[in-house]
Design a protein around this motif. Structure first.
Motif, PDB file in Angstrom:
ATOM      1  N   GLY A  75       0.826  -1.215   0.000  1.00 50.79           N
ATOM      2  CA  GLY A  75       0.000   0.000   0.000  1.00 50.79           C
ATOM      3  C   GLY A  75       0.855   1.258   0.000  1.00 50.79           C
ATOM      4  O   GLY A  75       2.081   1.201   0.165  1.00 50.79           O
ATOM      5  N   ALA A  76       0.179   2.379  -0.177  1.00 49.28           N
ATOM      6  CA  ALA A  76       0.897   3.666  -0.127  1.00 49.28           C
ATOM      7  C   ALA A  76       1.449   3.890   1.275  1.00 49.28           C
ATOM      8  O   ALA A  76       2.453   4.576   1.448  1.00 49.28           O
ATOM      9  N   THR A  77       0.816   3.276   2.251  1.00 50.16           N
ATOM     10  CA  THR A  77       1.251   3.453   3.644  1.00 50.16           C
ATOM     11  C   THR A  77       2.691   2.977   3.858  1.00 50.16           C
ATOM     12  O   THR A  77       3.432   3.583   4.623  1.00 50.16           O
ATOM     13  N   PHE A  80       5.176   5.607   3.214  1.00 56.83           N
ATOM     14  CA  PHE A  80       5.356   6.664   4.224  1.00 56.83           C
ATOM     15  C   PHE A  80       6.625   6.412   5.046  1.00 56.83           C
ATOM     16  O   PHE A  80       7.241   7.341   5.540  1.00 56.83           O
ATOM     17  N   TRP A 102      -3.554  12.763   4.935  1.00 55.24           N
ATOM     18  CA  TRP A 102      -2.559  11.859   4.344  1.00 55.24           C
ATOM     19  C   TRP A 102      -1.145  12.424   4.372  1.00 55.24           C
ATOM     20  O   TRP A 102      -0.184  11.669   4.569  1.00 55.24           O
ATOM     21  N   CYS A 148       1.315  15.799  -0.767  1.00 59.03           N
ATOM     22  CA  CYS A 148       0.268  14.842  -1.177  1.00 59.03           C
ATOM     23  C   CYS A 148      -0.577  15.586  -2.217  1.00 59.03           C
ATOM     24  O   CYS A 148      -1.219  16.585  -1.888  1.00 59.03           O
ATOM     25  N   ASN A 150      -3.302  15.100  -3.790  1.00 63.09           N
ATOM     26  CA  ASN A 150      -4.752  15.200  -3.577  1.00 63.09           C
ATOM     27  C   ASN A 150      -5.078  14.568  -2.228  1.00 63.09           C
ATOM     28  O   ASN A 150      -4.853  13.370  -2.045  1.00 63.09           O
ATOM     29  N   THR A 152      -7.327  12.941  -0.046  1.00 59.57           N
ATOM     30  CA  THR A 152      -8.550  12.164  -0.274  1.00 59.57           C
ATOM     31  C   THR A 152      -9.634  12.449   0.770  1.00 59.57           C
ATOM     32  O   THR A 152     -10.825  12.425   0.473  1.00 59.57           O
ATOM     33  N   ASP A 172       2.972  11.924  -2.946  1.00 57.64           N
ATOM     34  CA  ASP A 172       1.994  10.832  -2.868  1.00 57.64           C
ATOM     35  C   ASP A 172       0.858  11.218  -3.803  1.00 57.64           C
ATOM     36  O   ASP A 172       0.156  12.208  -3.567  1.00 57.64           O
ATOM     37  N   SER A 174      -1.615   9.053  -4.687  1.00 56.53           N
ATOM     38  CA  SER A 174      -2.537   7.913  -4.627  1.00 56.53           C
ATOM     39  C   SER A 174      -3.934   8.217  -5.142  1.00 56.53           C
ATOM     40  O   SER A 174      -4.530   7.393  -5.812  1.00 56.53           O
ATOM     41  N   SER A 175      -4.470   9.392  -4.796  1.00 52.69           N
ATOM     42  CA  SER A 175      -5.881   9.571  -5.142  1.00 52.69           C
ATOM     43  C   SER A 175      -6.109  10.423  -6.386  1.00 52.69           C
ATOM     44  O   SER A 175      -7.257  10.721  -6.704  1.00 52.69           O
ATOM     45  N   GLN A 195      -5.696   1.647  -6.123  1.00 52.33           N
ATOM     46  CA  GLN A 195      -7.071   1.212  -5.861  1.00 52.33           C
ATOM     47  C   GLN A 195      -8.134   2.307  -5.908  1.00 52.33           C
ATOM     48  O   GLN A 195      -9.242   2.099  -5.447  1.00 52.33           O
ATOM     49  N   LYS A 196      -7.782   3.460  -6.464  1.00 54.45           N
ATOM     50  CA  LYS A 196      -8.788   4.515  -6.569  1.00 54.45           C
ATOM     51  C   LYS A 196      -9.113   4.786  -8.039  1.00 54.45           C
ATOM     52  O   LYS A 196     -10.235   4.603  -8.466  1.00 54.45           O
TER      53      LYS A 196
HETATM   54  N1  PMP Z   1      -2.317   8.301   0.481  1.00 54.42           N
HETATM   55  C1  PMP Z   1      -3.538   8.743   0.133  1.00 54.42           C
HETATM   56  C2  PMP Z   1      -3.669  10.084  -0.509  1.00 54.42           C
HETATM   57  C3  PMP Z   1      -4.658   7.940   0.370  1.00 54.42           C
HETATM   58  O1  PMP Z   1      -5.877   8.370   0.034  1.00 54.42           O
HETATM   59  C4  PMP Z   1      -4.493   6.662   0.962  1.00 54.42           C
HETATM   60  C5  PMP Z   1      -5.640   5.710   1.195  1.00 54.42           C
HETATM   61  N2  PMP Z   1      -6.875   6.228   1.294  1.00 54.42           N
HETATM   62  C6  PMP Z   1      -3.195   6.257   1.324  1.00 54.42           C
HETATM   63  C7  PMP Z   1      -2.140   7.094   1.049  1.00 54.42           C
HETATM   64  C8  PMP Z   1      -2.958   4.938   1.972  1.00 54.42           C
HETATM   65  O2  PMP Z   1      -3.105   3.946   1.054  1.00 54.42           O
HETATM   66  P1  PMP Z   1      -3.084   2.387   1.443  1.00 54.42           P
HETATM   67  O3  PMP Z   1      -4.346   2.133   2.201  1.00 54.42           O
HETATM   68  O4  PMP Z   1      -3.022   1.725   0.126  1.00 54.42           O
HETATM   69  O5  PMP Z   1      -1.873   2.146   2.262  1.00 54.42           O
END
Ligand code: PMP
Length: 361
Positions: A75-77, A80, A102, A148, A150, A152, A172, A174-175, A195-196
Protein backbone atom coordinates in the motif's frame (compact mmCIF):
# COMPACT_ATOMS: atom_id res chain seq x y z
CA UNK A 1 -27.15 -7.65 -12.30
CA UNK A 2 -27.91 -4.01 -11.57
CA UNK A 3 -24.68 -2.22 -10.69
CA UNK A 4 -24.84 0.24 -7.82
CA UNK A 5 -23.43 3.73 -8.06
CA UNK A 6 -20.10 3.61 -6.24
CA UNK A 7 -18.71 6.83 -4.71
CA UNK A 8 -16.36 5.06 -2.30
CA UNK A 9 -12.91 6.60 -1.81
CA UNK A 10 -11.01 3.39 -2.50
CA UNK A 11 -11.12 0.58 -3.34
CA UNK A 12 -13.44 2.18 -5.81
CA UNK A 13 -15.41 1.74 -9.01
CA UNK A 14 -13.65 0.09 -11.95
CA UNK A 15 -14.67 0.22 -15.62
CA UNK A 16 -17.31 -2.45 -16.30
CA UNK A 17 -15.45 -3.31 -19.49
CA UNK A 18 -12.32 -4.13 -17.46
CA UNK A 19 -14.28 -6.27 -14.99
CA UNK A 20 -15.75 -8.19 -17.92
CA UNK A 21 -12.30 -8.77 -19.41
CA UNK A 22 -11.06 -10.01 -16.03
CA UNK A 23 -14.00 -12.40 -15.87
CA UNK A 24 -13.57 -13.61 -19.44
CA UNK A 25 -9.87 -14.29 -18.99
CA UNK A 26 -9.73 -15.30 -15.34
CA UNK A 27 -9.35 -18.98 -16.15
CA UNK A 28 -7.41 -18.62 -19.38
CA UNK A 29 -5.13 -15.61 -18.91
CA UNK A 30 -4.38 -14.05 -22.32
CA UNK A 31 -4.71 -17.49 -23.94
CA UNK A 32 -1.80 -19.00 -21.97
CA UNK A 33 -3.83 -21.97 -20.66
CA UNK A 34 -3.64 -20.98 -17.00
CA UNK A 35 -5.14 -18.37 -14.71
CA UNK A 36 -3.24 -15.23 -13.68
CA UNK A 37 -3.92 -16.46 -10.15
CA UNK A 38 -1.72 -19.48 -10.87
CA UNK A 39 0.94 -17.86 -13.02
CA UNK A 40 4.56 -17.71 -11.82
CA UNK A 41 5.99 -14.22 -11.73
CA UNK A 42 9.21 -15.75 -13.12
CA UNK A 43 7.62 -17.09 -16.29
CA UNK A 44 6.93 -15.45 -19.65
CA UNK A 45 3.11 -15.15 -19.51
CA UNK A 46 3.28 -12.95 -16.42
CA UNK A 47 6.54 -11.21 -17.29
CA UNK A 48 5.34 -10.36 -20.80
CA UNK A 49 2.17 -8.79 -19.42
CA UNK A 50 4.11 -7.03 -16.63
CA UNK A 51 6.56 -5.26 -18.94
CA UNK A 52 3.73 -4.31 -21.29
CA UNK A 53 1.99 -2.78 -18.29
CA UNK A 54 5.09 -0.76 -17.32
CA UNK A 55 5.42 0.45 -20.94
CA UNK A 56 1.79 1.56 -20.89
CA UNK A 57 2.35 3.54 -17.66
CA UNK A 58 5.41 5.15 -19.24
CA UNK A 59 3.65 6.12 -22.45
CA UNK A 60 0.40 7.32 -20.86
CA UNK A 61 2.19 9.48 -18.27
CA UNK A 62 5.05 10.39 -20.63
CA UNK A 63 7.69 9.33 -18.14
CA UNK A 64 11.25 10.20 -19.24
CA UNK A 65 13.85 7.42 -19.61
CA UNK A 66 15.84 8.51 -16.56
CA UNK A 67 13.04 7.28 -14.31
CA UNK A 68 12.49 3.77 -12.97
CA UNK A 69 8.89 2.53 -13.03
CA UNK A 70 7.70 -0.48 -11.04
CA UNK A 71 5.05 -1.74 -8.65
CA UNK A 72 5.39 -2.68 -4.97
CA UNK A 73 3.01 -4.19 -2.43
CA UNK A 74 2.32 -2.82 1.05
CA UNK A 75 0.00 0.00 0.00
CA UNK A 76 0.90 3.67 -0.13
CA UNK A 77 1.25 3.45 3.64
CA UNK A 78 4.47 1.44 3.33
CA UNK A 79 5.88 4.30 1.28
CA UNK A 80 5.36 6.66 4.22
CA UNK A 81 8.25 4.86 5.95
CA UNK A 82 10.26 3.78 2.88
CA UNK A 83 10.66 7.38 1.70
CA UNK A 84 12.37 8.66 4.87
CA UNK A 85 14.26 5.39 5.44
CA UNK A 86 15.82 5.73 1.99
CA UNK A 87 16.14 9.46 1.54
CA UNK A 88 16.07 11.33 4.85
CA UNK A 89 19.80 11.74 5.44
CA UNK A 90 21.19 11.60 8.98
CA UNK A 91 21.62 15.10 10.48
CA UNK A 92 19.32 16.52 7.82
CA UNK A 93 15.65 17.51 7.64
CA UNK A 94 12.77 16.62 5.35
CA UNK A 95 10.08 19.20 4.55
CA UNK A 96 6.47 18.06 4.93
CA UNK A 97 3.24 20.05 4.83
CA UNK A 98 0.19 19.41 6.92
CA UNK A 99 -2.47 19.73 4.23
CA UNK A 100 -4.72 17.06 5.73
CA UNK A 101 -4.93 13.43 6.84
CA UNK A 102 -2.56 11.86 4.34
CA UNK A 103 0.35 14.31 4.36
CA UNK A 104 0.05 14.32 8.14
CA UNK A 105 0.28 10.52 8.33
CA UNK A 106 3.36 10.56 6.10
CA UNK A 107 4.98 13.30 8.20
CA UNK A 108 4.31 11.37 11.41
CA UNK A 109 6.04 8.27 10.05
CA UNK A 110 8.98 10.35 8.80
CA UNK A 111 9.33 11.99 12.24
CA UNK A 112 9.91 8.51 13.72
CA UNK A 113 12.89 8.14 11.39
CA UNK A 114 14.46 11.62 11.33
CA UNK A 115 13.91 15.32 11.60
CA UNK A 116 10.84 16.84 9.96
CA UNK A 117 10.14 20.49 9.19
CA UNK A 118 6.51 21.49 8.66
CA UNK A 119 6.64 24.02 5.81
CA UNK A 120 2.91 24.65 5.81
CA UNK A 121 0.20 23.95 8.37
CA UNK A 122 -3.37 24.06 7.12
CA UNK A 123 -4.85 23.60 10.58
CA UNK A 124 -5.31 27.35 11.15
CA UNK A 125 -7.50 27.66 8.04
CA UNK A 126 -9.36 24.36 8.63
CA UNK A 127 -7.53 22.82 5.69
CA UNK A 128 -9.37 25.08 3.23
CA UNK A 129 -6.25 26.09 1.25
CA UNK A 130 -2.84 24.85 0.09
CA UNK A 131 0.54 26.53 -0.03
CA UNK A 132 1.18 28.81 -3.02
CA UNK A 133 3.70 26.74 -5.04
CA UNK A 134 5.95 29.71 -5.88
CA UNK A 135 6.23 30.54 -2.17
CA UNK A 136 7.27 27.04 -1.08
CA UNK A 137 10.99 26.92 -0.29
CA UNK A 138 12.81 23.88 1.09
CA UNK A 139 14.61 24.45 4.39
CA UNK A 140 18.43 24.79 4.23
CA UNK A 141 20.11 21.41 3.70
CA UNK A 142 16.74 19.66 3.27
CA UNK A 143 16.86 16.00 2.13
CA UNK A 144 13.61 16.37 0.19
CA UNK A 145 10.32 18.24 0.06
CA UNK A 146 7.16 16.16 0.23
CA UNK A 147 3.52 16.75 -0.68
CA UNK A 148 0.27 14.84 -1.18
CA UNK A 149 -1.15 15.89 -4.56
CA UNK A 150 -4.75 15.20 -3.58
CA UNK A 151 -5.92 14.89 0.02
CA UNK A 152 -8.55 12.16 -0.27
CA UNK A 153 -10.16 12.91 3.08
CA UNK A 154 -10.20 16.71 2.92
CA UNK A 155 -11.02 17.00 -0.80
CA UNK A 156 -8.20 19.41 -1.61
CA UNK A 157 -5.87 19.14 -4.61
CA UNK A 158 -2.66 20.80 -5.76
CA UNK A 159 -2.97 22.22 -9.30
CA UNK A 160 0.65 23.33 -9.66
CA UNK A 161 3.72 22.16 -7.83
CA UNK A 162 6.69 23.89 -6.21
CA UNK A 163 10.03 24.20 -8.00
CA UNK A 164 12.51 22.89 -5.45
CA UNK A 165 15.80 23.21 -7.36
CA UNK A 166 18.40 20.70 -6.14
CA UNK A 167 16.14 19.45 -3.38
CA UNK A 168 14.16 16.39 -4.55
CA UNK A 169 10.39 16.82 -4.73
CA UNK A 170 8.48 13.72 -3.62
CA UNK A 171 4.72 13.24 -3.90
CA UNK A 172 1.99 10.83 -2.87
CA UNK A 173 -0.36 10.79 -5.87
CA UNK A 174 -2.54 7.91 -4.63
CA UNK A 175 -5.88 9.57 -5.14
CA UNK A 176 -5.30 11.36 -8.42
CA UNK A 177 -2.92 8.94 -10.11
CA UNK A 178 -3.60 8.72 -13.87
CA UNK A 179 -6.45 11.21 -13.63
CA UNK A 180 -4.50 14.13 -15.14
CA UNK A 181 -1.18 14.89 -16.85
CA UNK A 182 1.67 15.55 -14.41
CA UNK A 183 4.99 17.39 -14.89
CA UNK A 184 6.93 14.22 -14.07
CA UNK A 185 10.37 15.75 -14.47
CA UNK A 186 9.64 18.23 -11.67
CA UNK A 187 9.52 15.26 -9.25
CA UNK A 188 12.21 12.86 -8.04
CA UNK A 189 9.77 10.30 -6.70
CA UNK A 190 6.05 9.71 -7.16
CA UNK A 191 4.17 6.97 -5.35
CA UNK A 192 0.52 6.00 -5.68
CA UNK A 193 -1.78 3.16 -4.65
CA UNK A 194 -3.81 1.97 -7.66
CA UNK A 195 -7.07 1.21 -5.86
CA UNK A 196 -8.79 4.52 -6.57
CA UNK A 197 -8.34 5.55 -10.19
CA UNK A 198 -6.86 2.44 -11.75
CA UNK A 199 -7.51 -1.01 -10.32
CA UNK A 200 -8.05 -3.27 -7.34
CA UNK A 201 -6.03 -2.90 -4.13
CA UNK A 202 -2.62 -4.52 -3.99
CA UNK A 203 -0.20 -2.64 -6.20
CA UNK A 204 1.49 0.69 -5.54
CA UNK A 205 3.05 2.47 -8.50
CA UNK A 206 6.56 3.84 -8.01
CA UNK A 207 8.06 6.40 -10.43
CA UNK A 208 11.62 7.07 -9.32
CA UNK A 209 14.26 9.34 -10.84
CA UNK A 210 17.47 7.31 -11.15
CA UNK A 211 19.62 10.14 -9.75
CA UNK A 212 17.71 10.06 -6.48
CA UNK A 213 19.25 6.66 -5.74
CA UNK A 214 22.64 8.37 -5.44
CA UNK A 215 21.36 10.03 -2.28
CA UNK A 216 20.04 6.86 -0.74
CA UNK A 217 20.81 5.79 2.85
CA UNK A 218 22.70 2.49 2.88
CA UNK A 219 22.21 -0.73 4.83
CA UNK A 220 18.43 -1.06 4.57
CA UNK A 221 16.66 -4.43 4.78
CA UNK A 222 16.04 -5.60 1.21
CA UNK A 223 12.31 -4.99 0.83
CA UNK A 224 12.69 -1.44 2.14
CA UNK A 225 15.49 -0.58 -0.30
CA UNK A 226 14.30 1.11 -3.51
CA UNK A 227 17.53 0.32 -5.39
CA UNK A 228 16.96 -3.44 -5.02
CA UNK A 229 13.44 -3.13 -6.46
CA UNK A 230 14.65 -0.78 -9.20
CA UNK A 231 17.39 -3.19 -10.26
CA UNK A 232 14.79 -5.96 -10.63
CA UNK A 233 12.05 -3.73 -12.14
CA UNK A 234 9.83 -4.51 -9.17
CA UNK A 235 10.29 -8.28 -9.55
CA UNK A 236 12.74 -8.72 -6.66
CA UNK A 237 10.02 -10.62 -4.83
CA UNK A 238 6.51 -11.82 -5.72
CA UNK A 239 4.52 -8.81 -6.95
CA UNK A 240 0.74 -8.36 -6.45
CA UNK A 241 0.14 -10.07 -9.77
CA UNK A 242 -3.66 -10.00 -10.02
CA UNK A 243 -3.82 -6.30 -9.18
CA UNK A 244 -1.14 -5.56 -11.78
CA UNK A 245 -3.00 -7.46 -14.49
CA UNK A 246 -6.17 -5.49 -13.74
CA UNK A 247 -4.11 -2.29 -13.85
CA UNK A 248 -2.84 -3.25 -17.28
CA UNK A 249 -6.39 -3.65 -18.57
CA UNK A 250 -7.42 -0.37 -16.94
CA UNK A 251 -4.47 1.38 -18.58
CA UNK A 252 -5.66 0.15 -21.98
CA UNK A 253 -9.11 1.53 -21.10
CA UNK A 254 -7.58 4.89 -20.10
CA UNK A 255 -5.59 5.01 -23.35
CA UNK A 256 -8.70 4.24 -25.40
CA UNK A 257 -10.61 6.97 -23.59
CA UNK A 258 -8.23 9.83 -24.33
CA UNK A 259 -5.33 9.10 -21.97
CA UNK A 260 -4.72 11.33 -18.98
CA UNK A 261 -5.93 14.38 -20.93
CA UNK A 262 -9.24 12.61 -21.52
CA UNK A 263 -9.44 11.56 -17.87
CA UNK A 264 -8.75 15.15 -16.73
CA UNK A 265 -11.45 16.58 -19.00
CA UNK A 266 -13.99 14.08 -17.71
CA UNK A 267 -12.94 14.68 -14.11
CA UNK A 268 -13.29 18.46 -14.43
CA UNK A 269 -16.72 18.11 -15.99
CA UNK A 270 -17.93 15.61 -13.35
CA UNK A 271 -16.59 17.73 -10.48
CA UNK A 272 -18.21 20.89 -11.84
CA UNK A 273 -21.61 19.15 -11.89
CA UNK A 274 -21.40 18.70 -8.11
CA UNK A 275 -19.69 22.00 -7.23
CA UNK A 276 -22.37 23.84 -9.26
CA UNK A 277 -25.11 22.26 -7.14
CA UNK A 278 -23.23 23.22 -3.98
CA UNK A 279 -22.55 26.79 -5.10
CA UNK A 280 -26.11 27.33 -6.32
CA UNK A 281 -27.71 25.95 -3.14
CA UNK A 282 -27.68 29.25 -1.24
CA UNK A 283 -25.63 27.70 1.56
CA UNK A 284 -27.72 24.52 2.00
CA UNK A 285 -24.71 22.51 0.80
CA UNK A 286 -21.33 23.81 1.94
CA UNK A 287 -17.86 23.03 0.67
CA UNK A 288 -15.26 24.95 2.67
CA UNK A 289 -12.32 24.55 0.27
CA UNK A 290 -11.15 27.70 -1.51
CA UNK A 291 -12.14 27.33 -5.17
CA UNK A 292 -8.68 27.04 -6.79
CA UNK A 293 -7.87 24.08 -4.53
CA UNK A 294 -11.09 22.11 -4.80
CA UNK A 295 -10.45 18.48 -5.65
CA UNK A 296 -11.91 17.03 -8.82
CA UNK A 297 -11.56 13.55 -7.32
CA UNK A 298 -13.14 13.81 -3.85
CA UNK A 299 -15.96 16.33 -3.52
CA UNK A 300 -16.71 16.99 0.15
CA UNK A 301 -19.80 18.80 1.40
CA UNK A 302 -21.87 19.38 4.50
CA UNK A 303 -25.61 19.92 5.00
CA UNK A 304 -27.19 22.26 7.56
CA UNK A 305 -27.33 19.59 10.33
CA UNK A 306 -26.14 16.08 11.10
CA UNK A 307 -29.78 15.04 11.13
CA UNK A 308 -30.16 16.16 7.52
CA UNK A 309 -26.87 14.51 6.63
CA UNK A 310 -28.13 11.19 7.96
CA UNK A 311 -31.41 11.63 6.10
CA UNK A 312 -29.49 12.43 2.90
CA UNK A 313 -27.42 9.26 3.30
CA UNK A 314 -30.61 7.21 3.72
CA UNK A 315 -32.09 8.72 0.55
CA UNK A 316 -28.85 7.98 -1.28
CA UNK A 317 -28.89 4.39 -0.11
CA UNK A 318 -32.46 3.99 -1.37
CA UNK A 319 -31.20 5.23 -4.76
CA UNK A 320 -28.47 2.54 -4.79
CA UNK A 321 -25.73 5.08 -4.14
CA UNK A 322 -22.82 3.79 -2.09
CA UNK A 323 -19.98 5.38 -0.17
CA UNK A 324 -21.14 8.98 0.27
CA UNK A 325 -20.39 9.21 3.98
CA UNK A 326 -17.34 11.39 4.65
CA UNK A 327 -14.15 9.95 6.16
CA UNK A 328 -14.68 8.97 9.79
CA UNK A 329 -12.17 11.63 10.94
CA UNK A 330 -14.07 14.59 9.44
CA UNK A 331 -17.73 13.57 9.00
CA UNK A 332 -20.04 15.16 6.41
CA UNK A 333 -20.35 13.84 2.87
CA UNK A 334 -17.78 12.87 0.31
CA UNK A 335 -18.37 11.83 -3.27
CA UNK A 336 -15.32 10.20 -4.83
CA UNK A 337 -15.64 10.51 -8.57
CA UNK A 338 -12.60 8.70 -9.93
CA UNK A 339 -11.74 7.84 -13.55
CA UNK A 340 -14.14 4.92 -13.91
CA UNK A 341 -17.22 6.54 -12.37
CA UNK A 342 -19.63 7.16 -15.27
CA UNK A 343 -20.71 10.78 -15.82
CA UNK A 344 -24.33 9.57 -15.52
CA UNK A 345 -23.67 8.50 -11.94
CA UNK A 346 -22.46 12.00 -11.10
CA UNK A 347 -25.50 13.49 -12.85
CA UNK A 348 -27.71 11.20 -10.78
CA UNK A 349 -26.07 12.41 -7.57
CA UNK A 350 -26.43 16.06 -8.61
CA UNK A 351 -30.12 15.42 -9.27
CA UNK A 352 -30.59 13.74 -5.88
CA UNK A 353 -28.89 16.72 -4.19
CA UNK A 354 -31.18 19.23 -5.92
CA UNK A 355 -34.27 17.14 -5.13
CA UNK A 356 -33.26 16.70 -1.51
CA UNK A 357 -32.76 20.43 -1.06
CA UNK A 358 -36.15 21.17 -2.60
CA UNK A 359 -37.83 18.84 -0.12
CA UNK A 360 -35.78 19.70 2.93
CA UNK A 361 -34.32 23.18 2.34
N1 PMP B 1 -2.32 8.30 0.48
C1 PMP B 1 -3.54 8.74 0.13
C2 PMP B 1 -3.67 10.08 -0.51
C3 PMP B 1 -4.66 7.94 0.37
O1 PMP B 1 -5.88 8.37 0.03
C4 PMP B 1 -4.49 6.66 0.96
C5 PMP B 1 -5.64 5.71 1.20
N2 PMP B 1 -6.87 6.23 1.29
C6 PMP B 1 -3.20 6.26 1.32
C7 PMP B 1 -2.14 7.09 1.05
C8 PMP B 1 -2.96 4.94 1.97
O2 PMP B 1 -3.11 3.95 1.05
P1 PMP B 1 -3.08 2.39 1.44
O3 PMP B 1 -4.35 2.13 2.20
O4 PMP B 1 -3.02 1.72 0.13
O5 PMP B 1 -1.87 2.15 2.26
Amino acid sequence: MKRKKNYFAGPAVMPLEVLQQLEDELIDFEGHGLSILEASHRDEPFEGMYFECLDLVRSILQIPDNYEVFFLGGGATLQFSMIPLNFLAPNSTADYPNTGTWSNKAAKDAAKIGSVNTYYDGKATHFSALPVPSEVKPSPGSSYLYLCSNETTGGIQWQEFPQTGDVPLIADISSDLLSRPLPISQFSLLIGGVQKNVGPAGATLIILKKELLERQNKGLPSYLDYSIHAKENGLYNTPPSFSIWAVKLALQWIKKNGGVEGMAQRANHKASLLYDVIDQSGGFYRNHIEKPYRSNMNVVFRLPSEELENKFLQEAQKADMLGLKGHRSVGGMRASIYNALPTEDVEALALLMRDFQEKNG
